[in-house]
Design an enzyme around this catalytic site. Structure first.
Site, PDB file in Angstrom:
ATOM      1  N   GLY A 380       0.840  -1.369  -0.097  1.00 56.95           N
ATOM      2  CA  GLY A 380      -0.004  -0.097  -0.063  1.00 56.95           C
ATOM      3  C   GLY A 380       0.877   1.402   0.086  1.00 56.95           C
ATOM      4  O   GLY A 380       0.615   2.272  -0.485  1.00 56.95           O
ATOM      5  N   TRP A 383       2.205   1.949  -3.136  1.00 55.03           N
ATOM      6  CA  TRP A 383       1.109   2.220  -4.489  1.00 55.03           C
ATOM      7  C   TRP A 383       1.266   3.722  -4.389  1.00 55.03           C
ATOM      8  O   TRP A 383       0.657   4.529  -5.485  1.00 55.03           O
ATOM      9  CB  TRP A 383      -0.360   1.605  -3.700  1.00 55.03           C
ATOM     10  CG  TRP A 383      -1.305   2.310  -4.695  1.00 55.03           C
ATOM     11  CD1 TRP A 383      -2.054   1.749  -5.812  1.00 55.03           C
ATOM     12  CD2 TRP A 383      -2.293   3.208  -4.435  1.00 55.03           C
ATOM     13  NE1 TRP A 383      -3.119   2.470  -6.245  1.00 55.03           N
ATOM     14  CE2 TRP A 383      -3.261   3.393  -5.552  1.00 55.03           C
ATOM     15  CE3 TRP A 383      -2.354   4.458  -3.673  1.00 55.03           C
ATOM     16  CZ2 TRP A 383      -4.103   4.484  -5.735  1.00 55.03           C
ATOM     17  CZ3 TRP A 383      -3.212   5.217  -3.508  1.00 55.03           C
ATOM     18  CH2 TRP A 383      -4.216   5.532  -4.792  1.00 55.03           C
ATOM     19  N   HIS A 384       1.510   4.323  -3.088  1.00 50.33           N
ATOM     20  CA  HIS A 384       1.234   5.786  -3.204  1.00 50.33           C
ATOM     21  C   HIS A 384       2.262   6.587  -3.762  1.00 50.33           C
ATOM     22  O   HIS A 384       2.292   7.724  -4.139  1.00 50.33           O
ATOM     23  CB  HIS A 384       1.282   6.315  -1.615  1.00 50.33           C
ATOM     24  CG  HIS A 384       0.242   6.093  -0.962  1.00 50.33           C
ATOM     25  ND1 HIS A 384      -0.226   4.696  -0.339  1.00 50.33           N
ATOM     26  CD2 HIS A 384      -0.909   7.056  -0.551  1.00 50.33           C
ATOM     27  CE1 HIS A 384      -1.592   5.312   0.303  1.00 50.33           C
ATOM     28  NE2 HIS A 384      -1.946   6.209   0.008  1.00 50.33           N
ATOM     29  N   GLY A 385       3.496   5.837  -4.004  1.00 50.97           N
ATOM     30  CA  GLY A 385       4.467   6.281  -4.713  1.00 50.97           C
ATOM     31  C   GLY A 385       5.702   5.401  -4.751  1.00 50.97           C
ATOM     32  O   GLY A 385       5.818   4.668  -3.977  1.00 50.97           O
TER      33      GLY A 385
END
Lengths: 550, 471
Positions: A380, A383-385
């Site tokens: 996760g 996923w953000h960066g």
């Protein structure tokens, strides 16, 4: 995007189209698909082709999957995963993987635009070979199409027959760029119904929009410009207390920014007769990390839970993926620290954990749950960066969840329904989440990432490093009272933001009820006045810089 | 009953018209009187500023600025930076140093000293870079130091205070014990009975015991991490005292501090073991006054980064002259760089006050010349600041400082012009990655690096011309 008049002009045109097509479902969906593609073209130009490719390929795979069983069905699922994740990995993670590989294994791979060098050489084009641009919203729509294919594979839904309907689902413009991530099971049925909006719902939509814009302009942008960006741009020029305020400010900013966007998306979708899921539920009221993630970016949290955590084994068992992830973690740590001992100790721990789980299966289940949670949060985070900072941020949150799950069995005070117990929980959770964001924010842009010199590791770390250093070593360098005086206005805005956020649900529901019961003309006047205020706040000059004496 | 889309259109359309019209209406009224509300300039002042600014700065287009920035990125592993291709005549006007013949002769003297650096020297050639918060954290100075040490030798960060409240990229520093910091800039402590602050304009007192730990900075320049020796500068020590030194590799050493009143100057030097990366310094005494710690080498270039937050550079004459002189004596000082002016900009309301400031600043320059007569002096003007028109007297301050520098036979380097002139700070702040902080006053480390490189480019262009002339 939502703060620009051009968007609202576009929406107005869409509404005109809808007014003609409101009862003709198929035409309406086709129109919305076309409008969404036009919208995406305006934000991402030629990447609209990529979006179209993802849409068509998943739609086609969905139809084929419906007619297939067994191995062929699985192969189709894998094809879809390969296409979607492959594109996401290439566009989002190519640089990160190349750099990580160079750091860990000393490789010399480079992330390039395929064929660009050949085109430049043979056709005289001047494409930047090393510039891989990130298509807007790719993380969101990829997860959306993945959920469709996986749900289809698991026979939870039936395939969408019409490409135009499916296109409308994937590209629905209010949420295309930044969510909420919508599931086919929630959205597709709405596409089969004609336009439907009650007057009260219309007013509620206006409420969502105004609330979202206020969050974005008053809280997010103002606090960012006048406090947060300054602290993160030059952490070492601020005392630890200022850094702490900057971090609190960032927590409010990131919430206001993201949830503001979601609110407007929900409101705009509702104006068009579509209901999107709520994405944030007062997350800073959470009394533990587990509850926080049930309140924060809900569409992503539930996606990760349903399509990653549970398939990985969830709280039932360890899967092959859990084992691979655990072993990869040990390998990564030993490579990063360049220490064989870490590898040996880590492998030893894994083997012992495995042995214990064989002897005491209940312990094994617990250990597997923790590892699955941790893996979900790390993924996760990524996923953000695409950076180590995001990975660390995810890992810290994963650790937080593990500690919470572990401790709640032994520390029952978490269950006490007293105000003070909740208060302590809220404060601890907020501070933990805020502290972890040091790495999240440091990885997302400004700061020391381009610090000069003879760096040999990823420089983003140093922003985080400096922030932590200031926080713990230079907290009182500027008298606290002076700092509060100097930042009076922005702190006032922050106080207002947090107060609004922590407002009891009953009270906010009452206010919404009042708002949605208003006469339309009164509503219009209030909306107009609020928009003027928002415009004024948005156009205000930044607060002048403040000099504090160290 | 359903709420029809047409009703939504009726609701939204007038609001949209309102949103389009409001900025235009605001703009209309703003052109007449709203500028006054923006705090600083009146309309007439703004007009005056615009007229005056013509010819002072050369506004560049955004593309030009970005292009020129791109070309400056250098491979810092090389001893000679790739931007050092110009000589004084080919250097862009915006980067040129200005000054009288005498001022340039002073600079040539510095070059002569650079050329005469030998490995066998016992003293490094020193450069003092005094400035305001723009150089905090070793910004700008660090780039210059790294570049010059690579070319002419030397290592180490130079002077650091015993208490460092603002982390610097030069070293990592911590302190503990009964230590208090006093500065001559910013808020003064009225209980102090003397002004022997020393060249850093700051000192710390130790009452009883104190400890300073200095580590190399993991992300610092390579040569910053090479320390051959350490020096301790003590002013007052009423009852004497002790200094102890231990390092990762350096064995324990102890030194006595002889009793002295404030304003005296004692210097204690210790060699450090090769490859030393961490030292712990123990201070012991009653009211010991430590005016600085110096980490460096015996030869090459030693560049001191001395930031003074909030200062306008008017404090040199307020330092205890005898102590300041003693602190500077015995050093081989080649160049003084003064980078001030930004702090007065918000308070300067007219040209006359800008000139008054510059006049007072020129007194500081003359004073420094009297203290270090053989050193060249370069004044770096303030950067561009704020949005266009936000600081209407900025151009006047820059211009007045330039006149002050030239009249005192110092060199002047116009930072504002070098970064693109009026409005450039906004451009730098919008660049990705950011080159300027959102306060539109301070550079980010990346921006500071570019400034350092631009300044270095100017110095090296003069150096190149001087070398060509000499041969």
């Amino acid at each position: 995007m939502f703060t620009r008049p051009a968007f609202w002009t576009f929406l107005l045109v869409v509404m005109v189209g809808l007014s003609f097509l409101q009862k003709k479902v198929a035409l309406r969906n086709a129109f919305l698909f076309a409008a969404s593609m036009f919208f995406y073209w305006n934000t991402s130009a030629w990447f609209v082709g990529l979006l179209l490719f993802s849409t068509v390929s998943d739609w086609g795979i969905g139809l084929l999957m419906n007619k297939s069983d067994g191995v062929k069905r699985k192969a189709l699922l894998i094809t879809s995963l390969f296409i979607n994740l492959g594109l996401l990995c290439y566009f989002k993670y190519a640089y990160f993987f190349a750099d990580a590989s160079a750091d860990l294994f000393g490789t010399t791979w480079e992330a390039v635009v395929p064929g660009a060098a050949w085109l430049n050489e043979n056709l005289g084009t001047s494409i930047r070979v090393h510039d891989i641009l990130l298509p807007v919203g790719i993380s969101f729509y990829t997860f959306q199409t993945l959920s469709y294919t996986i749900d289809l594979y698991n026979k939870k839904i039936t395939p969408v027959k019409s490409l135009l309907d499916f296109g409308c689902y994937v590209t629905f413009f209010p949420q295309l760029v930044a969510g909420p991530i919508i599931r086919a099971i929630e959205f597709i049925p709405q596409l089969n119904k004609p336009y439907d909006l009650k007057p009260k719902e219309f007013k509620h939509a206006i409420w969502w929009i105004l609330a979202g814009l206020t969050k974005k302009i008053v809280f997010a942008d103002y606090i960012a410009t006048n406090l947060v960006d300054r602290v993160f741009a030059n952490p070492s020029s601020h005392s630890g207390f200022e850094v702490l305020l900057g971090l609190y400010g960032y927590s409010l900013q990131v919430f206001a920014d993201f949830s503001g966007y979601s609110d407007v998306a929900i409101g705009v979708a509702l104006l068009m007769g579509f209901r999107l899921p709520i994405n944030f539920r007062s997350p800073y009221k959470a009394r533990n990390v587990g509850e926080f993630w049930k309140r924060w970016h809900i569409s992503l949290s539930t996606w990760l839970r349903d399509y990653l955590y549970i398939p990985m084994g969830g709280n039932r068992s360890a899967s092959l993926f859990t084992s691979i992830f655990s072993f990869s973690l040990v390998v990564f740590a030993s490579l990063a620290l360049k220490n064989m001992g870490v590898f040996l100790v880590g492998t030893g721990i894994l083997l012992i954990a495995w042995a214990i789980s064989v002897i005491y299966p209940s312990w094994g289940v617990k250990a597997a749950t923790y590892m699955n949670l941790f893996a979900t949060m790390v993924i996760g985070g990524l996923w953000h960066g695409a950076s180590w900072n995001f990975l660390l941020w995810g890992a810290l949150n994963g650790l937080g969840l593990m500690v919470f799950k572990f401790s709640r069995s032994y520390i029952p005070w978490g269950q006490i329904e007293k105000w003070w117990a909740r208060g302590i929980g809220v404060i601890l959770t907020f501070n933990f989440i805020t502290f972890c964001r040091i790495w999240f924010r440091a990885g997302s842009g400004t700061g020391w990432e381009t610090v000069p010199g003879d760096h040999n590791i990823l420089t983003e770390w140093f922003t985080a490093n400096d922030l932590v250093y200031q926080l713990f070593k230079h907290f009182n360098d500027i008298p606290i009272f002076e700092v509060i005086q100097g930042h009076g206005l922005v702190l006032g805005v922050m106080a207002l933001g947090f107060t609004t956020h922590l407002c009891p649900e009953k009270l906010s529901n009452k206010i919404i009820e009042k708002f949605t019961s208003m006469h339309t003309i009164s509503l219009w006047v209030i909306t107009g006045v609020l928009l003027l205020i928002l415009w004024k706040v948005g156009a205000s000059a930044p607060q002048p810089f403040i000099y504090f004496q160290f | 009953m359903n709420h029809k889309p047409s009703r939504t259109i009726l609701f939204l359309a007038p609001l949209l018209v309102l949103m389009y019209l409001t900025p235009k209406v605001e703009e209309h009224f703003k052109s007449e009187d709203a500028v006054v509300k923006e705090e600083i300039p009146s309309w007439s002042e703004l007009l005056e500023e615009e007229e005056d600014s013509v010819g002072v700065v050369e506004p560049l287009t955004i593309d030009t600025i970005i292009d020129s920035i791109d070309t400056l990125i250098i491979d810092i592993n090389r001893f000679s930076p790739s931007y050092a291709t110009h000589n004084a005549s080919t250097l862009p006007d915006s980067l040129k140093l200005k000054g009288s013949e005498i001022a340039f002769n002073g600079l040539y003297g510095f070059f002569e000293n650079l050329e005469n650096i030998h490995e066998s020297d016992s003293l490094p050639l020193e450069v003092f870079h005094w400035g305001d918060s723009q150089i905090e954290g070793d910004r700008i100075s660090g780039v210059l130091r790294s570049s010059w040490q690579k070319t002419w030798g030397g290592s180490g960060p130079g002077l650091i205070p015993a208490i460092q409240p603002i982390p610097s990229l030069s070293v990592r520093q911590e302190h503990s014990g009964n230590m208090t910091r006093y500065t001559r800039f910013g808020r003064l402590d009225s209980t102090l009975t003397h002004s022997a602050y020393g060249p850093m304009a700051t000192f710390c007192t130790v009452k009883g015991e104190g400890q300073t730990i200095v580590n190399t900075h993991p992300s610092g320049f390579k040569l910053n991490k090479v320390w051959q020796r350490v020096k301790f500068y003590i002013s007052g020590a009423p009852l004497g005292g002790n200094i102890t030194l231990t390092g990762n590799k350096t064995p324990y050493k102890a030194f006595n501090i002889r009793p002295a009143k404030s304003g005296n100057h004692q210097e204690i030097e210790a060699k450090l073991h090769e490859g030393e990366t961490s030292i712990s310094i123990g201070f012991e005494g009653y009211n010991l006054e430590v005016t600085g710690i110096e980490l460096g080498s015996n030869t090459g270039v030693q560049l001191h980064n001395i930031p003074m937050r909030g200062s306008a550079g008017m404090l040199f004459t307020k330092l205890d002259a005898g102590h300041f002189q003693k602190s500077m004596n015995g050093r081989k000082i080649g160049l003084l760089i003064l980078q001030f002016g930004g702090n007065v900009v918000p308070y300067i309301k007219d040209k006359a006050s800008a000139e008054r400031y510059a006049h007072r600043f020129s007194k500081q320059l003359e004073y420094l010349k009297s203290i270090v007569p053989n050193a060249a002096i370069i004044v770096i003007g303030p950067s561009d600041m704020g949005a266009v028109g936000f600081y209407p007297m900025l151009a006047e301050v820059v211009e007045s400082l330039e006149i002050a520098a030239l009249e005192t036979d110092c060199l002047f380097w116009d930072l504002r012009r070098a970064m693109g002139g009026e409005g450039s700070m906004m451009v730098w702040s919008e660049e990705e990655p950011k080159l300027a902080s959102p306060d539109l006053v301070h550079f980010t480390p990346k921006g500071a690096r570019i400034v350092g490189e631009k300044f270095d480019m100017s110095i090296r262009a003069e150096y190149k011309s001087w070398v060509e002339w000499r041969h």
